[in-house]
Enzyme design. Sequence first.
Site, short mmCIF file in Angstrom:
data_model
loop_
_atom_site.label_atom_id
_atom_site.label_comp_id
_atom_site.label_asym_id
_atom_site.label_seq_id
_atom_site.Cartn_x
_atom_site.Cartn_y
_atom_site.Cartn_z
CD GLU A 86 -24.28 55.57 86.68
OE1 GLU A 86 -25.19 55.30 87.47
OE2 GLU A 86 -24.44 55.54 85.44
CE1 TYR A 91 -26.85 51.14 89.02
CE2 TYR A 91 -25.86 53.18 89.83
CZ TYR A 91 -26.52 52.47 88.84
OH TYR A 91 -26.83 53.08 87.66
CG ASP A 129 -30.88 51.61 87.04
OD1 ASP A 129 -31.50 50.66 86.50
OD2 ASP A 129 -30.64 52.68 86.45
#
Length: 370
Positions: free
Chosen positions: A54, A137, A155
């Site tokens: 990520e 996030y 995202d």
Amino acid sequence: MPPVPVHPPADLSAERPALRAALLDWYDAHGRTLAWRAAPGAAAPDPYRVWLSEVMLQQTTTPHATPYFQAFASRWPTVPDLAAAEDSDVMAAWAGLGYYARARNLLACARAVAHDHGGAFPDTEAGLLALPGVGAYTAAAVAAIAFDRPANVVDGNVERVMARLFAVETPLPAAKPGLRRLAASLVGDERPGDWAQALMDLGATVCRPGRPLCELCPLTRWCAGFGSGAPERYPLKTKKADRPHRAGVAWVLRDDRGRVALVRRPDKGLLGGMTGLPTSDWSGPAAEAAPPVAVEWRDAGAVEHVFTHFSLTLSVRTATGAGDFLWTDPDEALRSLPTVFRKALERGLSLGPHDIGEALVGQSPRTLRR
Ligand code: SF4
């Protein structure tokens, strides 16, 4: 396929169970196989691999990130391995992924997990968010994917799907909070990790930038963008100001053994802490920059590079000389330098002082290209 309403209700709450089931079924059949994912039916993926992927994916595409992920996971297979790595090794392995601040944060986070959490990532969004360098996030993505928490993972792909699904007329970036709320309205307790990845996959492969492949989408019956007949209109965007342009000089200095002079850049600023070629500060006219040593420099043309916030033309100068530098074998330098320096070094080496003739000095980069 059921009839498609022209203006589906903005509130999809009554349709939510059916919509979620349709997307999860689609994911079971069409989800991507990625290096950091667990195989279907296998145990939950390793939080370290999810977190690593990520962080990498925040600034690049899946195809570009995959070989970097595989190299990191092979060289540092666990979070304690990464925590024990030399900073310079991690920085060099990160070269080409951009945003070196993220590599520094990556190390800070790995060390916090290794030293303060016994090598195990916290399993909640709040716990993850407290780690150094972990933003909202990444915390949501790791909580959902690695620990199956019902986190709202948003995202760019998910923003695009929401903007189309609900035909959001507010342009980006002002629409972001609203898109986040719309995404949150669809998160549920059932299979939250798969839900997050299903939305990402739909955005990456079907509801893709440009023209979406609505004919393959499991959400058409609920999609206002599809119903409008022009889903590619969404998300609306505010016109960006032109990216500013800067210029500078990169000096390719070689010693009598053919090694290349490198320097360590200051910790603060662009490419901070990275090894690079000696350069000017990239803010003024190239002709005014003072070289790192007083020798005869030759013009080797120029290279272009685009950063997020500006584009750059680097004039490349070559010479032979000596001095207090990090003298490095050219092949090693080409392997480890950030892209902008690699471009300049390739330019300088192709026209190095050992094989450049006076007749070539001042010719354009295109003329001089190998
Ligand atoms: Fe995107 Fe088309 Fe699916 Fe709507 S129907 S979510 S626009 S791919």
